[in-house]
Design a protein around this motif. Structure first.
Motif, PDB file in Angstrom:
ATOM      1  N   GLN A   1      49.228  36.558 -29.456  1.00  0.00           N
ATOM      2  CA  GLN A   1      48.250  37.246 -30.296  1.00  0.00           C
ATOM      3  C   GLN A   1      47.139  36.299 -30.732  1.00  0.00           C
ATOM      4  O   GLN A   1      45.968  36.690 -30.806  1.00  0.00           O
TER       5      GLN A   1
ATOM      6  N   ASN B   1      46.050  33.663 -29.012  1.00  0.00           N
ATOM      7  CA  ASN B   1      45.181  33.465 -27.840  1.00  0.00           C
ATOM      8  C   ASN B   1      44.290  34.672 -27.618  1.00  0.00           C
ATOM      9  O   ASN B   1      43.099  34.533 -27.276  1.00  0.00           O
ATOM     10  N   ALA B   2      44.864  35.881 -27.814  1.00  0.00           N
ATOM     11  CA  ALA B   2      44.059  37.097 -27.657  1.00  0.00           C
ATOM     12  C   ALA B   2      42.946  37.146 -28.704  1.00  0.00           C
ATOM     13  O   ALA B   2      41.809  37.537 -28.402  1.00  0.00           O
ATOM     14  N   ALA B   3      43.283  36.730 -29.937  1.00  0.00           N
ATOM     15  CA  ALA B   3      42.262  36.714 -30.995  1.00  0.00           C
ATOM     16  C   ALA B   3      41.157  35.705 -30.674  1.00  0.00           C
ATOM     17  O   ALA B   3      39.967  35.970 -30.889  1.00  0.00           O
ATOM     18  N   LYS B   4      41.567  34.527 -30.147  1.00  0.00           N
ATOM     19  CA  LYS B   4      40.564  33.527 -29.762  1.00  0.00           C
ATOM     20  C   LYS B   4      39.634  34.076 -28.682  1.00  0.00           C
ATOM     21  O   LYS B   4      38.409  33.897 -28.744  1.00  0.00           O
ATOM     22  N   GLN B   5      40.235  34.728 -27.687  1.00  0.00           N
ATOM     23  CA  GLN B   5      39.426  35.300 -26.611  1.00  0.00           C
ATOM     24  C   GLN B   5      38.479  36.351 -27.147  1.00  0.00           C
ATOM     25  O   GLN B   5      37.316  36.450 -26.717  1.00  0.00           O
ATOM     26  N   GLN B   6      38.961  37.134 -28.109  1.00  0.00           N
ATOM     27  CA  GLN B   6      38.110  38.150 -28.714  1.00  0.00           C
ATOM     28  C   GLN B   6      36.949  37.507 -29.464  1.00  0.00           C
ATOM     29  O   GLN B   6      35.817  37.996 -29.413  1.00  0.00           O
ATOM     30  N   VAL B   7      37.226  36.388 -30.154  1.00  0.00           N
ATOM     31  CA  VAL B   7      36.156  35.675 -30.858  1.00  0.00           C
ATOM     32  C   VAL B   7      35.125  35.144 -29.864  1.00  0.00           C
ATOM     33  O   VAL B   7      33.909  35.252 -30.081  1.00  0.00           O
TER      34      VAL B   7
ATOM     35  N   VAL C   1      34.421  36.270 -26.848  1.00  0.00           N
ATOM     36  CA  VAL C   1      33.632  37.385 -26.309  1.00  0.00           C
ATOM     37  C   VAL C   1      32.648  37.898 -27.353  1.00  0.00           C
ATOM     38  O   VAL C   1      31.481  38.184 -27.039  1.00  0.00           O
ATOM     39  N   SER C   2      33.121  38.015 -28.598  1.00  0.00           N
ATOM     40  CA  SER C   2      32.246  38.530 -29.660  1.00  0.00           C
ATOM     41  C   SER C   2      31.051  37.618 -29.885  1.00  0.00           C
ATOM     42  O   SER C   2      29.909  38.084 -30.024  1.00  0.00           O
TER      43      SER C   2
ATOM     44  N   ASP D   1      28.594  37.802 -27.046  1.00  0.00           N
ATOM     45  CA  ASP D   1      27.746  38.979 -27.240  1.00  0.00           C
ATOM     46  C   ASP D   1      26.732  38.740 -28.349  1.00  0.00           C
ATOM     47  O   ASP D   1      25.553  39.118 -28.228  1.00  0.00           O
TER      48      ASP D   1
ATOM     49  N   VAL E   1      37.156  36.238 -37.627  1.00  0.00           N
ATOM     50  CA  VAL E   1      38.482  36.794 -37.349  1.00  0.00           C
ATOM     51  C   VAL E   1      39.363  36.472 -38.539  1.00  0.00           C
ATOM     52  O   VAL E   1      39.224  35.433 -39.166  1.00  0.00           O
TER      53      VAL E   1
END
Length: 333
Positions: free
Chosen positions: A180, A182-188, A190-191, A194, A304
């Motif tokens: 979770q 790592n997924a949050a880091k990836q989301q950050v 990508v965000s 953008d 995040v």
């Protein structure tokens, strides 16, 4: 069968001086023989026999032996049997590995099921704090306590398995937290990619807008520059006329020129200068970016917020406790 083995009771393990020799060559002390005979007589009063507990062979007894064994049985279960047991241990050298703590001269021979303390001697049972308790000889108590210990071992192993299962769950939760995270880091990532793309686009838009404004203002400046050049040219023309008149030495012509052109020249000069204020005001343009506002906007962006709940091991073993406690003979306080 050697002599030493033949002098040991096959049931209680004692080495008394008197033994009952069975048909199978297994021997019993008279006390054990009496108990066995009475037990068999209760099943069939017409037959007096002893059954070997090792090989199950029957040994029939003659009437005299029956009478003697009955006397021994009655004496064994009289009120003074514990006193005789003490004397028996002393006279017959009953083999024990330790002696009683409360009575150092007395050999250990019993276990108290009420107190479940260390092994005790006959004196503790007769006159000591274990008087009236449920007690049993060590040899007979051993298999019972052994079964309880084996149950305890099963209980401990079950708890170990339970804890190991919880450890496996923690490992699974650990992996889940890492995944979770790592997924949050990836989301950050990508965000913010953008966000940077949007910022770059907005930067290009603002720069392009500034360039258009600059071009527009430069065009206006050039227009005003042409106007100023025109005004300078007009004023220089007036100045040339003045210089030409001043170079003439004819007094009347100078005076006539002044009289005829004074008002006209002053009016033209005032008209040309009157537009200079508008030129200054129109050219005084600026493009300002409020960096404070941008900083506040960036600071207000919530990147995040990862909340990891504290892992609380819920002890749900309480429901099983009474079952194991009962099986192990553990009393609750």
């Amino acid at each position: 069968m050697d002599k030493l083995t033949s002098m040991i009771c096959a049931k209680c393990g004692r080495q008394p001086s008197d033994m009952l020799i069975l048909m199978c060559n297994h021997n019993l002390c008279l006390i054990c023989a009496a108990k066995t005979m009475v037990s068999e007589s209760a099943k069939n009063r017409e037959v007096h026999k002893v059954i070997c507990e090792i090989c199950s062979l029957h040994t029939e007894l003659d009437p005299n032996s029956v009478i003697e064994l009955l006397k021994i049985y009655e004496e064994e279960y009289s009120e003074s049997r514990y006193e005789r047991e003490i004397q028996y241990q002393r006279e017959e050298s009953y083999s024990v590995s330790e002696f009683c703590r409360e009575h150092p001269d007395e050999a250990l021979g019993y276990f108290c099921f009420d107190c479940e303390t260390e092994c005790i001697c006959a004196e503790c049972v007769i006159h000591g704090e274990h008087k009236g308790h449920e007690v049993m000889q060590i040899k007979k108590a051993y298999p019972i306590i052994k079964d309880r210990i084996e149950d305890m071992n099963i209980y401990v192993n079950n708890k170990i398995d339970e804890i190991q299962l919880r450890g496996e769950k923690l490992e699974s939760q650990k992996k889940e937290i890492i995944d979770q995270g790592n997924a949050a880091k990836q989301q950050v990532i990508v965000s913010f990619e953008d966000l940077r793309a949007r910022m770059d686009k907005k930067e290009r838009e603002i720069i392009s807008q500034i360039e258009r404004l600059v071009q527009q203002n430069l065009k206006e400046v050039e227009n005003f520059t042409r106007i100023i050049i025109g005004k300078i040219t007009a004023l220089e023309s007036i100045g040339e006329g003045i210089k030409r008149i001043l170079s003439i030495n004819l007094h009347n012509e100078v005076l006539d020129f002044y009289a005829e052109n004074k008002e006209k020249m002053m009016t033209n000069i005032e008209n040309e200068m009157s537009t200079l204020g508008n030129i200054d005001m129109n050219v005084n343009l600026r493009c300002a970016i409020n960096t404070t506002s941008l900083t506040e906007h960036i600071e207000s962006v919530k990147a995040v917020n990862i909340q990891i709940s504290a892992l609380r091991i819920i002890d749900d073993s309480g429901a099983d406790e009474p079952k194991y406690s009962k099986k192990l003979g553990i009393r609750s306080s």
